[in-house]
Scaffold this motif. Structure first.
Motif, PDB file in Angstrom:
ATOM      1  N   SER A 271      -0.050 -18.933   6.116  1.00 61.65           N
ATOM      2  CA  SER A 271      -1.038 -19.293   5.102  1.00 61.65           C
ATOM      3  C   SER A 271      -0.744 -18.595   3.766  1.00 61.65           C
ATOM      4  N   PRO A 272      -0.552 -19.355   2.682  1.00 60.19           N
ATOM      5  CA  PRO A 272      -0.365 -18.717   1.369  1.00 60.19           C
ATOM      6  C   PRO A 272      -1.565 -17.860   0.968  1.00 60.19           C
ATOM      7  N   ARG A 273      -2.766 -18.305   1.342  1.00 53.88           N
ATOM      8  CA  ARG A 273      -3.971 -17.542   1.007  1.00 53.88           C
ATOM      9  C   ARG A 273      -3.944 -16.156   1.673  1.00 53.88           C
ATOM     10  N   THR A 274      -3.550 -16.127   2.955  1.00 52.58           N
ATOM     11  CA  THR A 274      -3.494 -14.860   3.668  1.00 52.58           C
ATOM     12  C   THR A 274      -2.420 -13.951   3.089  1.00 52.58           C
ATOM     13  N   THR A 275      -1.266 -14.518   2.787  1.00 52.74           N
ATOM     14  CA  THR A 275      -0.194 -13.742   2.162  1.00 52.74           C
ATOM     15  C   THR A 275      -0.655 -13.182   0.835  1.00 52.74           C
ATOM     16  N   PHE A 276      -1.342 -14.009   0.050  1.00 57.96           N
ATOM     17  CA  PHE A 276      -1.864 -13.583  -1.249  1.00 57.96           C
ATOM     18  C   PHE A 276      -2.795 -12.387  -1.099  1.00 57.96           C
ATOM     19  N   HIS A 277      -3.757 -12.485  -0.207  1.00 55.52           N
ATOM     20  CA  HIS A 277      -4.761 -11.421  -0.084  1.00 55.52           C
ATOM     21  C   HIS A 277      -4.169 -10.137   0.498  1.00 55.52           C
ATOM     22  N   CYS A 278      -3.283 -10.257   1.468  1.00 53.91           N
ATOM     23  CA  CYS A 278      -2.667  -9.051   2.029  1.00 53.91           C
ATOM     24  C   CYS A 278      -1.845  -8.316   0.972  1.00 53.91           C
ATOM     25  N   THR A 279      -1.105  -9.064   0.167  1.00 53.20           N
ATOM     26  CA  THR A 279      -0.320  -8.449  -0.900  1.00 53.20           C
ATOM     27  C   THR A 279      -1.231  -7.859  -1.967  1.00 53.20           C
ATOM     28  N   LEU A 280      -2.216  -8.632  -2.394  1.00 54.61           N
ATOM     29  CA  LEU A 280      -3.115  -8.202  -3.460  1.00 54.61           C
ATOM     30  C   LEU A 280      -3.814  -6.893  -3.114  1.00 54.61           C
ATOM     31  N   TRP A 281      -4.474  -6.863  -1.965  1.00 57.79           N
ATOM     32  CA  TRP A 281      -5.294  -5.701  -1.644  1.00 57.79           C
ATOM     33  C   TRP A 281      -4.454  -4.505  -1.227  1.00 57.79           C
ATOM     34  N   GLY A 282      -3.300  -4.729  -0.617  1.00 50.32           N
ATOM     35  CA  GLY A 282      -2.416  -3.605  -0.345  1.00 50.32           C
ATOM     36  C   GLY A 282      -1.968  -2.937  -1.631  1.00 50.32           C
ATOM     37  N   SER A 283      -1.566  -3.746  -2.600  1.00 50.78           N
ATOM     38  CA  SER A 283      -1.064  -3.202  -3.855  1.00 50.78           C
ATOM     39  C   SER A 283      -2.180  -2.606  -4.706  1.00 50.78           C
ATOM     40  N   VAL A 284      -3.298  -3.296  -4.808  1.00 46.16           N
ATOM     41  CA  VAL A 284      -4.388  -2.820  -5.668  1.00 46.16           C
ATOM     42  C   VAL A 284      -5.025  -1.553  -5.099  1.00 46.16           C
TER      43      VAL A 284
ATOM     44  N   PHE B 265       0.844  -1.195   0.000  1.00 48.75           N
ATOM     45  CA  PHE B 265       0.000   0.000   0.000  1.00 48.75           C
ATOM     46  C   PHE B 265       0.882   1.250   0.000  1.00 48.75           C
ATOM     47  N   GLY B 266       1.856   1.288   0.920  1.00 45.34           N
ATOM     48  CA  GLY B 266       2.741   2.442   0.996  1.00 45.34           C
ATOM     49  C   GLY B 266       3.569   2.636  -0.256  1.00 45.34           C
ATOM     50  N   ALA B 267       4.019   1.543  -0.862  1.00 42.89           N
ATOM     51  CA  ALA B 267       4.847   1.633  -2.061  1.00 42.89           C
ATOM     52  C   ALA B 267       4.078   2.162  -3.261  1.00 42.89           C
ATOM     53  N   ASN B 268       2.752   2.053  -3.225  1.00 45.15           N
ATOM     54  CA  ASN B 268       1.933   2.509  -4.351  1.00 45.15           C
ATOM     55  C   ASN B 268       1.274   3.854  -4.128  1.00 45.15           C
TER      56      ASN B 268
ATOM     57  N   ALA C 150       5.107   5.021   5.091  1.00 46.17           N
ATOM     58  CA  ALA C 150       4.551   5.514   3.825  1.00 46.17           C
ATOM     59  C   ALA C 150       3.049   5.280   3.756  1.00 46.17           C
ATOM     60  N   THR C 151       2.576   4.196   4.369  1.00 44.24           N
ATOM     61  CA  THR C 151       1.136   3.927   4.388  1.00 44.24           C
ATOM     62  C   THR C 151       0.396   5.044   5.118  1.00 44.24           C
ATOM     63  N   VAL C 152       0.910   5.428   6.274  1.00 40.70           N
ATOM     64  CA  VAL C 152       0.251   6.483   7.067  1.00 40.70           C
ATOM     65  C   VAL C 152       0.356   7.832   6.363  1.00 40.70           C
ATOM     66  N   LEU C 153       1.584   8.224   5.989  1.00 45.03           N
ATOM     67  CA  LEU C 153       1.782   9.529   5.366  1.00 45.03           C
ATOM     68  C   LEU C 153       1.085   9.621   4.009  1.00 45.03           C
ATOM     69  N   GLY C 154       1.198   8.548   3.211  1.00 47.59           N
ATOM     70  CA  GLY C 154       0.562   8.563   1.897  1.00 47.59           C
ATOM     71  C   GLY C 154      -0.946   8.608   1.989  1.00 47.59           C
ATOM     72  N   GLY C 155      -1.512   7.829   2.925  1.00 48.79           N
ATOM     73  CA  GLY C 155      -2.959   7.837   3.101  1.00 48.79           C
ATOM     74  C   GLY C 155      -3.475   9.217   3.477  1.00 48.79           C
ATOM     75  N   ILE C 156      -2.799   9.871   4.439  1.00 44.23           N
ATOM     76  CA  ILE C 156      -3.215  11.211   4.862  1.00 44.23           C
ATOM     77  C   ILE C 156      -2.980  12.231   3.751  1.00 44.23           C
ATOM     78  N   GLY C 157      -1.797  12.175   3.151  1.00 47.81           N
ATOM     79  CA  GLY C 157      -1.437  13.171   2.141  1.00 47.81           C
ATOM     80  C   GLY C 157      -2.320  13.121   0.913  1.00 47.81           C
ATOM     81  N   PHE C 158      -2.542  11.920   0.370  1.00 42.79           N
ATOM     82  CA  PHE C 158      -3.329  11.833  -0.856  1.00 42.79           C
ATOM     83  C   PHE C 158      -4.823  12.016  -0.601  1.00 42.79           C
ATOM     84  N   THR C 159      -5.286  11.713   0.599  1.00 37.78           N
ATOM     85  CA  THR C 159      -6.671  12.040   0.946  1.00 37.78           C
ATOM     86  C   THR C 159      -6.858  13.553   0.965  1.00 37.78           C
ATOM     87  N   TYR C 160      -5.905  14.235   1.574  1.00 35.67           N
ATOM     88  CA  TYR C 160      -5.972  15.702   1.622  1.00 35.67           C
ATOM     89  C   TYR C 160      -5.947  16.299   0.211  1.00 35.67           C
TER      90      TYR C 160
END
Length: 497
Positions: free
Chosen positions: A236-249, A39-42, A170-180
């Motif tokens: 869990s591969p499923r959990t790793t998959f979803h955390c990566t997927l939704w953070g990035s998307v 999420f932060g990287a994007n 970056a997740t915190v700063l980016g979320g606040i900054g781009f919302t603003y």
């Protein structure tokens, strides 16, 4: 263990592991760390520029945002499937591709990966350097770029734990900054809603938007598992998959949708985003101290993803060299020199970058799609459907062992997958005949994915080199490790098929 290895379970300031498998005793973290990292990287300005391209090259902002979402989801699924390999293998992503291409054969996509990392690091450094220049109030060319390069090298040298910590910031700063910034865009732009749906649907620009979103996600594939490989093996591969997927998307779609809207505004009012992307965001923020904070958000977001590029570039260079030297470990000093050399090259490229940034970046992203979709198809098809998640890890470092020096089947399928895309390309230097018939819609990445997967699946199954069980190096698992599955073997197991 080598003499340079830390004691079992010890945390060190500078990461010691490189291309070797991470032992179970050193695994740590939770899958949610993947969400915050991606999420932060994007949440960063290059993703904003990528989204703006959909509008700049003709898409209606509404249809452009929709196309970007489709592309981010499709590419994100592929990218997250690579991430899910990390906990089980404990390896950098490109080392594991030796199981498909052979120890020497994997060098071919590796060289292209290194070029990709350099390209993204350089383009990101251009924009981040502008933000640094604004913060320190200098007009001297290259100062901001150099400062940003030093910051990138410092975090990349420190390694895995610090990269994840930066992702959380970056997740915190980016979320606040781009919302603003989004609120400012809506409240300061008259009739912004009238810009949505003003143009009729156009298939070619809609497909371009999908390709921009998918290309953004797919280019993470060659290094995404580098940042999940320290997770406990039984994660869990499923959990790793979803955390990566939704953070990035979510992170990328947020930034890209904002970019598609921002690019529509100067088209109507001449506000100047296309001429000065960083400066435009500062002015949108309101100028003054707030603008400085916006520039800080830009720097932190770019620092996160640029560190990923530097770290991934270092891993790819070492993986390439180690194929011929057969080394499995790199000293901290050599590690630092590799990273500094990579950053120096990217800073040099950034300093002489073309002024035609947006057009060059669009072609760069779409060209990368051409060479990486076949690699992703082969890696995922082999791991999940042919080998069924069983890999002989010690053999990945031995050219004379199970996986051999070259795998002609994988290399042949990869070549066919790249060549099959040529008639579908839409590039500055070349436009394929089928693309012209489609009105300029670039669907080459879809063709590369489908053709390569369809070809490799039957051929890979007929000549599989997979072991009957997962094989780890001796000493990977502590004898008392709870819950160790019975399928796990060790280096003492038969290594030839």
């Amino acid at each position: 263990m080598t003499p340079n290895d830390p004691p079992a379970g010890a945390a060190t300031l500078i990461e010691r592991r490189t291309i070797e498998v991470v032992p179970e005793s050193e695994r740590h973290g939770t899958p949610f760390n993947q969400f915050t990292l991606w999420f932060g990287a994007n949440m960063q300005i290059t993703a904003v520029v990528n989204g703006a391209l959909a509008t700049v090259f003709g898409a209606d902002p509404l249809w452009g945002i929709t196309g970007l979402l489709v592309g981010n989801l499709l590419g994100g699924i592929v990218m997250a499937l690579h991430s899910a390999q990390g906990p089980r293998l404990g390896l950098p992503q490109m080392i594991s591709s030796r199981a498909q291409f052979g120890v020497f054969g994997a060098v071919l996509p590796l060289v292209l990966v290194i070029v990709m990392y350099l390209g993204f690091a350089a383009t990101g450094t251009v924009l981040a350097g502008q933000a640094v220049d604004e913060i320190v109030h200098t007009d001297m060319q290259g100062v901001g770029i150099a400062v940003f390069g030093v910051l990138t090298a410092a975090v990349a040298v420190l390694g895995y734990r610090h990269i994840h910590a930066l992702g959380r910031a970056a997740t915190v700063l980016g979320g606040i900054g781009f919302t603003y910034l989004a609120v400012r865009l809506v409240t300061t732009t008259p009739h912004l809603s009238s810009l949505l749906g003003a143009k009729p649907f156009d298939g070619a620009t809609f497909l371009l938007a999908i390709s921009l979103g998918a290309g953004w996600q797919l280019t993470y594939g060659p290094y995404v598992a580098d940042y999940s490989r320290y997770l406990p093996r039984l994660t869990s591969p499923r959990t790793t998959f979803h955390c990566t997927l939704w953070g990035s998307v979510i992170g990328s779609q947020w930034s890209m949708a904002f970019g598609a809207l921002v690019a529509a505004v100067p088209a109507a009012s001449g506000a100047g985003f296309l001429d000065n992307q960083v400066g435009f965001l500062g002015r949108l923020g309101g100028g003054g101290t707030v603008a400085m904070l916006v520039y800080l958000v830009v720097v932190v977001g770019k620092l996160t993803v640029n560190t990923l590029n530097a770290y991934g570039g270092f891993m790819s260079i070492v993986t390439t060299v180690s194929a011929f030297t057969r080394e499995r470990h790199v000293s901290p000093r050599a590690r630092s020199l590799y990273i500094i050399g990579f950053i120096a090259a990217s800073v040099l490229i950034a300093d002489v970058a073309s002024s035609n940034f947006l057009s060059d970046f669009k072609n760069f992203v779409l060209t990368l799609l051409m060479v990486f979709t076949p690699w992703s198809a082969i890696n995922l098809i082999d791991y999940y459907l042919v080998s069924r998640e069983k890999v002989d890890i010690p053999a990945l470092y031995r050219p004379a062992d199970r996986y051999g020096r070259w795998n002609a089947v994988a290399l042949g399928c990869y070549t066919v997958g790249v060549v099959a895309q040529i008639p579908f390309l839409d590039q500055t230097l070349y436009t394929g005949p089928i693309t012209k018939a489609l009105g300029g819609a670039d669907v080459s990445w879809i063709v590369g994915l489908v053709v390569t997967a369809g070809l490799y699946l039957p051929l890979g199954r007929s000549r599989s080199r997979a072991p009957e069980q997962m094989i780890y190096p001796e000493g990977f698992l502590e004898p008392s490790t709870p819950g160790a599955p019975a399928e796990v073997g060790h280096a003492g197991s038969t290594s030839r098929p």
